[in-house]
Design an enzyme around this catalytic site. Sequence first.
Site, short mmCIF file in Angstrom:
data_model
loop_
_atom_site.label_atom_id
_atom_site.label_comp_id
_atom_site.label_asym_id
_atom_site.label_seq_id
_atom_site.Cartn_x
_atom_site.Cartn_y
_atom_site.Cartn_z
N PHE A 184 -4.82 3.58 14.65
CA PHE A 184 -5.07 4.58 13.62
C PHE A 184 -6.21 4.09 12.75
O PHE A 184 -6.42 2.88 12.60
CB PHE A 184 -3.81 4.79 12.76
CG PHE A 184 -2.88 5.80 13.36
CD1 PHE A 184 -2.23 5.53 14.56
CD2 PHE A 184 -2.67 7.03 12.75
CE1 PHE A 184 -1.38 6.46 15.14
CE2 PHE A 184 -1.83 7.97 13.32
CZ PHE A 184 -1.18 7.69 14.51
N ASN A 194 0.86 -1.20 0.00
CA ASN A 194 0.00 0.00 0.00
C ASN A 194 0.89 1.24 0.00
O ASN A 194 2.11 1.14 0.03
CB ASN A 194 -0.96 -0.03 1.19
CG ASN A 194 -0.21 -0.06 2.51
OD1 ASN A 194 0.49 0.89 2.85
ND2 ASN A 194 -0.34 -1.17 3.25
N LYS A 201 -14.33 1.31 14.81
CA LYS A 201 -13.04 0.59 14.90
C LYS A 201 -12.53 0.55 16.34
O LYS A 201 -12.01 -0.46 16.80
CB LYS A 201 -12.03 1.30 14.01
CG LYS A 201 -10.90 0.45 13.56
CD LYS A 201 -10.24 1.02 12.32
CE LYS A 201 -11.08 0.81 11.07
NZ LYS A 201 -10.46 1.32 9.87
N LYS A 210 9.12 -17.62 -9.33
CA LYS A 210 8.47 -16.51 -10.06
C LYS A 210 7.37 -17.05 -10.96
O LYS A 210 7.60 -17.99 -11.73
CB LYS A 210 9.52 -15.76 -10.88
CG LYS A 210 8.94 -14.52 -11.53
CD LYS A 210 9.97 -13.79 -12.36
CE LYS A 210 9.28 -12.71 -13.16
NZ LYS A 210 10.08 -12.23 -14.25
N PRO A 270 -3.28 -11.54 10.60
CA PRO A 270 -3.61 -11.27 12.00
C PRO A 270 -3.79 -9.77 12.19
O PRO A 270 -3.13 -8.97 11.51
CB PRO A 270 -2.37 -11.75 12.76
CG PRO A 270 -1.27 -11.74 11.76
CD PRO A 270 -1.91 -12.02 10.42
N ASP A 271 -4.70 -9.39 13.07
CA ASP A 271 -4.87 -7.97 13.39
C ASP A 271 -3.99 -7.65 14.59
O ASP A 271 -4.27 -8.08 15.72
CB ASP A 271 -6.35 -7.66 13.67
CG ASP A 271 -6.58 -6.17 13.69
OD1 ASP A 271 -5.82 -5.46 14.39
OD2 ASP A 271 -7.51 -5.69 13.03
N ILE A 272 -2.93 -6.92 14.34
CA ILE A 272 -1.93 -6.65 15.40
C ILE A 272 -2.53 -5.77 16.49
O ILE A 272 -2.40 -6.04 17.69
CB ILE A 272 -0.67 -6.00 14.78
CG1 ILE A 272 -0.07 -6.98 13.77
CG2 ILE A 272 0.34 -5.62 15.84
CD1 ILE A 272 0.87 -6.36 12.77
N LYS A 301 -11.89 -3.11 17.87
CA LYS A 301 -10.52 -3.58 18.11
C LYS A 301 -10.17 -3.59 19.59
O LYS A 301 -9.18 -4.19 19.98
CB LYS A 301 -9.54 -2.71 17.34
CG LYS A 301 -9.85 -2.67 15.85
CD LYS A 301 -8.62 -2.73 15.03
CE LYS A 301 -8.96 -2.66 13.55
NZ LYS A 301 -7.87 -3.14 12.72
O1 C5P Z 1 -8.88 -2.29 10.18
P1 C5P Z 1 -7.96 -1.19 9.79
O2 C5P Z 1 -6.78 -1.65 8.97
O3 C5P Z 1 -8.61 -0.02 9.15
O4 C5P Z 1 -7.41 -0.66 11.20
C1 C5P Z 1 -6.39 0.28 11.28
C2 C5P Z 1 -5.67 0.14 12.58
O5 C5P Z 1 -5.44 -1.23 12.87
C3 C5P Z 1 -4.28 0.74 12.51
O6 C5P Z 1 -3.93 1.16 13.82
C4 C5P Z 1 -3.42 -0.41 12.06
O7 C5P Z 1 -2.07 -0.24 12.43
C5 C5P Z 1 -4.07 -1.56 12.78
N1 C5P Z 1 -3.99 -2.84 12.10
C6 C5P Z 1 -3.20 -3.84 12.62
N2 C5P Z 1 -3.18 -5.08 12.02
C7 C5P Z 1 -3.90 -5.32 10.93
C8 C5P Z 1 -4.73 -4.32 10.38
C9 C5P Z 1 -4.74 -3.09 10.99
O8 C5P Z 1 -2.53 -3.60 13.62
N3 C5P Z 1 -3.85 -6.49 10.37
#
Ligand code: C5P
Length: 400
Positions: free
Chosen positions: A325, A209, A339, A287, A305-307, A343
């Site tokens: 963020f 991105n 969010k 490749k 995974p969502d950190i 979260k």
């Molecule tokens: O769900 P979204 O990507 O919009 O959420 C944004 C927030 O979640 C940011 O703080 C980003 O660093 C965190 N994030 C994360 N792991 C992910 C996706 C988002 O820590 N896989």
Amino acid sequence: MLAGKRVLLIVSGGIAAYKALELVRLLRRAGAGVRCVLTAGGAQFVTALSLQALSEEKVHTALFSLTDESEMGHIELSRSADLLVVAPASADILAKMAAGIADDLASTLLLATDKPVLAAPAMNVRMWLHPATQANMASLRARGVAVVGPEEGAMACNEFGPGRLAEPPVILATIGRLLGQAGPLAGRHVLVTSGPTHEPIDPVRYLANRSSGRQGHAIAGALAACGARVTLVCGPVAIADPPGVGVRRVETATEMLVACEAALPADVAVCAAAVADWHVANAADRKLKKRPGAGPPTLDLAPNPDILATLSRPGPSRPRLVVGFAAETEDVRRNAAEKLARKGCDWIVANDVSPASGIMGGEENAVLLITAQGEEAWPRLPKQQVAERLAARIAEALGQ
Ligand code: C5P
């Protein structure tokens, strides 16, 4: 943090003088003694009585008061402090300081002092950018005067640009640094994520991105400047490491999570990285080749995974404050609030990253900070200043 330190605060004229009241409150709360001097211009905006009530000390205004001179001469007043702070510093007082003019109590004290001086300028953007003011600033800086701000943003005079007084918590942090204090975040460990992640498609291609890492890196640097030990876990970026920060470089979201968990325990986590939501489950180890007659490859995407959500989960290793963020292209407020709840983090810094905003990858940011106490819309500011404000807010929250 400033116990036993004495600050002489000179409040000069300008609409921002009301923020000097907040600065006095913060200084007192940090343990500093504050003696205020109000110029004639400053007295048009705030009263000596307000400053006196907050500082719990007599406020000085006139150059020669018989009582003051018998109790404490003006020379003594300028030397009894550890630091002189001019906030707000008007174009006029900065010009007097640069020229060595001493025609009122404030300018006389500034000429008579042998102590360090910090100026926090605040004025109309054209006055700030005028070559006369810029030349005065250059000569003051060359003489060792410390300067904080001005910040950029919408001004009381309906213009936009540099000229706003630095926020009081930012001035407080600068005062702490000048007085050799350890910083409001000394002894704290802060984990910051920054930059994009790269999710491999094959050994030479990846999904990514547009995040530059500028905002997250600036936050890591600002937290370190407040005395925190900072671990910055960052994805692939093309910018320099912030000074005084421990950096762990990763590529994918999964690697970022592993590095974050390895960095715990932390008092605070700031997740500013633009983590990819998906990785390629069928990534090739060679490749991918175009084959005559064959269609394009199909990528199977699987969730990452969502950190932020993982770090926010209740448990013994949860940081006391977790900041996320929300980069949104529409309906910023509603999406960000949703969010925050989903979260489980404590604060959300929301911003509009639609292409028209120029924020993603750009130099500036306009954020909405959402906390349990409510929300604050910050003006559009350079990312460095957003970082300083956020670091100061974090220091404030941890101090409570
Ligand atoms: O769900 P979204 O990507 O919009 O959420 C944004 C927030 O979640 C940011 O703080 C980003 O660093 C965190 N994030 C994360 N792991 C992910 C996706 C988002 O820590 N896989």
